[in-house]
Design an enzyme around this catalytic site. Structure first.
Site, PDB file in Angstrom:
ATOM      1  N   HIS A 121       0.863  -1.172   0.000  1.00 29.63           N
ATOM      2  CA  HIS A 121       0.000   0.000   0.000  1.00 29.63           C
ATOM      3  C   HIS A 121       0.910   1.236   0.000  1.00 29.63           C
ATOM      4  O   HIS A 121       1.995   1.192   0.580  1.00 29.63           O
ATOM      5  CB  HIS A 121      -0.829  -0.049   1.295  1.00 29.63           C
ATOM      6  CG  HIS A 121      -1.937   0.945   1.391  1.00 29.63           C
ATOM      7  ND1 HIS A 121      -1.719   2.275   1.671  1.00 29.63           N
ATOM      8  CD2 HIS A 121      -3.271   0.788   1.292  1.00 29.63           C
ATOM      9  CE1 HIS A 121      -2.886   2.898   1.737  1.00 29.63           C
ATOM     10  NE2 HIS A 121      -3.847   2.022   1.495  1.00 29.63           N
ATOM     11  N   ASP A 198       2.882  -4.775   8.082  1.00 32.62           N
ATOM     12  CA  ASP A 198       1.656  -3.982   7.983  1.00 32.62           C
ATOM     13  C   ASP A 198       0.476  -4.957   8.036  1.00 32.62           C
ATOM     14  O   ASP A 198       0.228  -5.706   7.088  1.00 32.62           O
ATOM     15  CB  ASP A 198       1.710  -3.202   6.657  1.00 32.62           C
ATOM     16  CG  ASP A 198       0.396  -2.545   6.291  1.00 32.62           C
ATOM     17  OD1 ASP A 198      -0.613  -2.756   6.988  1.00 32.62           O
ATOM     18  OD2 ASP A 198       0.386  -1.818   5.277  1.00 32.62           O
ATOM     19  N   GLN A 201      -4.735  -5.555   6.708  1.00 32.25           N
ATOM     20  CA  GLN A 201      -5.714  -6.468   6.100  1.00 32.25           C
ATOM     21  C   GLN A 201      -5.879  -7.773   6.880  1.00 32.25           C
ATOM     22  O   GLN A 201      -6.819  -8.524   6.630  1.00 32.25           O
ATOM     23  CB  GLN A 201      -5.311  -6.811   4.664  1.00 32.25           C
ATOM     24  CG  GLN A 201      -5.448  -5.670   3.691  1.00 32.25           C
ATOM     25  CD  GLN A 201      -6.871  -5.174   3.554  1.00 32.25           C
ATOM     26  OE1 GLN A 201      -7.824  -5.934   3.682  1.00 32.25           O
ATOM     27  NE2 GLN A 201      -7.026  -3.899   3.317  1.00 32.25           N
ATOM     28  N   LYS A 224     -10.638  -1.325  10.157  1.00 30.06           N
ATOM     29  CA  LYS A 224     -10.765  -2.511   9.291  1.00 30.06           C
ATOM     30  C   LYS A 224     -11.072  -3.759  10.105  1.00 30.06           C
ATOM     31  O   LYS A 224     -11.112  -4.858   9.566  1.00 30.06           O
ATOM     32  CB  LYS A 224      -9.491  -2.687   8.473  1.00 30.06           C
ATOM     33  CG  LYS A 224      -9.323  -1.573   7.434  1.00 30.06           C
ATOM     34  CD  LYS A 224      -8.135  -1.775   6.543  1.00 30.06           C
ATOM     35  CE  LYS A 224      -8.042  -0.606   5.548  1.00 30.06           C
ATOM     36  NZ  LYS A 224      -6.815  -0.650   4.761  1.00 30.06           N
ATOM     37  N   CYS A 362      -4.745   2.229  -3.859  1.00 31.72           N
ATOM     38  CA  CYS A 362      -3.568   2.800  -3.174  1.00 31.72           C
ATOM     39  C   CYS A 362      -2.350   1.913  -3.343  1.00 31.72           C
ATOM     40  O   CYS A 362      -1.504   1.822  -2.442  1.00 31.72           O
ATOM     41  CB  CYS A 362      -3.826   3.031  -1.684  1.00 31.72           C
ATOM     42  SG  CYS A 362      -5.169   4.139  -1.342  1.00 31.72           S
TER      43      CYS A 362
HETATM   44  C1  LIG Z   1      -5.845   0.215   4.600  1.00 28.85           C
HETATM   45  C2  LIG Z   1      -4.419  -0.139   4.456  1.00 28.85           C
HETATM   46  C3  LIG Z   1      -3.419   0.778   4.810  1.00 28.85           C
HETATM   47  C4  LIG Z   1      -3.720   2.173   5.240  1.00 28.85           C
HETATM   48  O1  LIG Z   1      -4.402   2.216   6.409  1.00 28.85           O
HETATM   49  P1  LIG Z   1      -5.220   3.516   6.863  1.00 28.85           P
HETATM   50  O2  LIG Z   1      -6.393   2.946   7.494  1.00 28.85           O
HETATM   51  O3  LIG Z   1      -5.538   4.314   5.641  1.00 28.85           O
HETATM   52  O4  LIG Z   1      -4.338   4.252   7.779  1.00 28.85           O
HETATM   53  C5  LIG Z   1      -2.114   0.361   4.710  1.00 28.85           C
HETATM   54  N1  LIG Z   1      -1.800  -0.873   4.296  1.00 28.85           N
HETATM   55  C6  LIG Z   1      -2.722  -1.766   3.955  1.00 28.85           C
HETATM   56  C7  LIG Z   1      -2.305  -3.135   3.519  1.00 28.85           C
HETATM   57  C8  LIG Z   1      -4.066  -1.428   4.003  1.00 28.85           C
HETATM   58  O5  LIG Z   1      -4.989  -2.316   3.647  1.00 28.85           O
END
Ligand SMILES: *Cc1c(COP(=O)(O)O)cnc(C)c1O
Length: 404
Positions: A121, A198, A201, A224, A362
């Site tokens: 992302h 990260d 997800q 999320k 993104c």
């Molecule tokens: C949604 C997402 C982000 C960004 O998170 P925010 O909620 O916009 O701060 C970063 N990495 C991954 C893999 C995502 O799905």
């Protein structure tokens, strides 16, 4: 197994209509919906407990502080974080990543290398590019194979004594593919490199055990995982968090302040400058309670059923191409129909009440990798049903007929 009817009754938004049709919400990778238990908690906080935390001796402040810290404990347990000190509230996943990247000059020196993957992302690319520019380090990229999996052979070849940091997502938001994070962490640690995973997800869709993964940092997005927006978590090992300098200065993150010198508060407060999102933090605890009640194993198993079914149904559309069509993945299906623009398809099915994401998600480098402008992304959650998938596939068929 799950009582989907009962679960759906907990999510008020699922009752609404969009463009005259019952809402089919398949944009869960962008944000999940919230159950009443979470929504009510926000109202309850502002109705009953609203006060600033960690400062007042008065009763309201004490009650709010207790609730906020109880929520931290719930989050700690949910991700198997060893201590509450290592469970830091942030404003979201992007904030969590930036909190680490902005102080990561203590780990990454001039001439060092930072490895990211080709399926990140933007929020797990740009902060690291900024770091590299600041310290004079180099960004290296793990390539992705045609099937959406990382090229792990290339990863192991990229690792070298100059590798100082490796950052990879647990599950790709653009493709849904699960990355072999334990292997990635173990490889990086052979070179004493730090690792950030990260988990935006993964956090609401599978059981995450940060100690088992063994990364130095792991980031989560509250919104999320059925929590509100504006709240997220940062986990780190004690060693890494102690070494990392604070991201912001201000109230709450200090021990002693004079004009000559300030000493910082201990963990987690060192990274929690200013008044936090108190209601959001408390409501995230309610989201964790809710997910625990449904059961993360049940959620993962049911969402996988939706994935398998949805994949079959989408493949039945002539010309459909799925990106990241592997078995080890989350319930995210990124696809196109040959000859048609994803935006046109997305717009037509929106008229039929179906919410999917279209575009680059993104993650422009992923789209460049496949030489496409974007995809349609249908991402499922445990409150979705196979009947809803049928509705989407019928709508897509209709759209394809109209456009071709
Ligand atoms: C949604 C997402 C982000 C960004 O998170 P925010 O909620 O916009 O701060 C970063 N990495 C991954 C893999 C995502 O799905």
């Amino acid at each position: 197994m799950l009582d989907i009817k009962k679960i759906r009754a907990d999510f008020p938004i699922l009752n609404r209509e969009v463009n005259g049709h019952p809402l089919v919400y398949f944009d869960n990778a962008a944000t999940s919906q919230k159950p009443s238990q979470v929504i009510d908690k926000i109202v309850e906080y502002y109705t009953m407990y609203n006060a600033n935390i960690h400062r007042g001796v008065h009763a309201l402040s004490q009650e709010a502080t207790d609730l906020f810290e109880a929520s931290r404990e719930k989050c700690r347990a949910f991700f198997n974080i060893p201590t509450a000190r290592q469970c830091i509230f942030t404003s979201g996943n992007t904030h969590s990543i930036n909190a680490v990247a902005s102080g990561a000059h203590v780990f990454v020196k001039k001439g060092d290398e930072v490895i990211v993957s080709a399926v990140e992302h933007h929020s797990n690319i740009v902060p690291w590019q900024m770091l590299c520019e600041r310290v004079g380090a180099h960004l290296r990229v793990i390539p992705v194979l045609d099937n959406g999996q990382l090229d792990m052979k290339a990863y192991h070849e990229l690792l070298n004594p100059k590798t100082a940091f490796v950052v990879v997502n647990h599950i790709s938001n653009a493709l849904g593919v699960t990355n072999p994070v334990k292997e990635i962490v173990a490889g990086a640690h052979k070179y004493q490199a730090k690792v950030l995973i990260d988990g935006a997800q993964s956090c609401g869709h599978m059981k995450v055990d940060v100690q088992d993964i063994n990364a130095d940092f792991y980031t989560m997005a509250g919104h999320k995982m059925c929590g509100p927006t504006g709240i997220g978590l940062l986990y780190g090992t004690e060693e890494a968090l102690n070494e990392l300098p604070p991201y912001q200065g201000g109230g709450e993150m200090i021990d002693q302040v004079t004009f000559e010198h300030t000493t910082y508060a201990g963990l987690p407060h060192k990274f929690e400058a200013g008044t936090p999102n108190i209601a959001g933090g408390i409501a995230l605890g309610a989201a964790v309670d809710y997910l625990n009640e449904v059961g993360m194993d049940n959620i993962a198993a049911y969402e996988n059923e939706l994935l398998v079914y949805g994949t079959e149904q989408i493949k039945s559309i002539p010309g459909a191409v799925i990106y990241g069509d592997v078995t080890d993945k989350a319930a995210v299906i990124s696809f196109n129909v040959e000859g048609l623009h994803p935006y046109d398809l997305g717009t037509i099915i929106d008229k039929l009440g179906i919410a999917v994401r279209t575009g680059h998600h993104c993650a422009q480098p992923v789209m460049d990798r496949y030489q496409i402008a974007g995809t349609i992304r249908a991402s499922f959650a445990f409150y979705n049903t196979k009947e809803e998938i049928d509705v989407m596939v019928q709508a897509l068929q209709r759209a394809v007929n109209m456009l071709s």
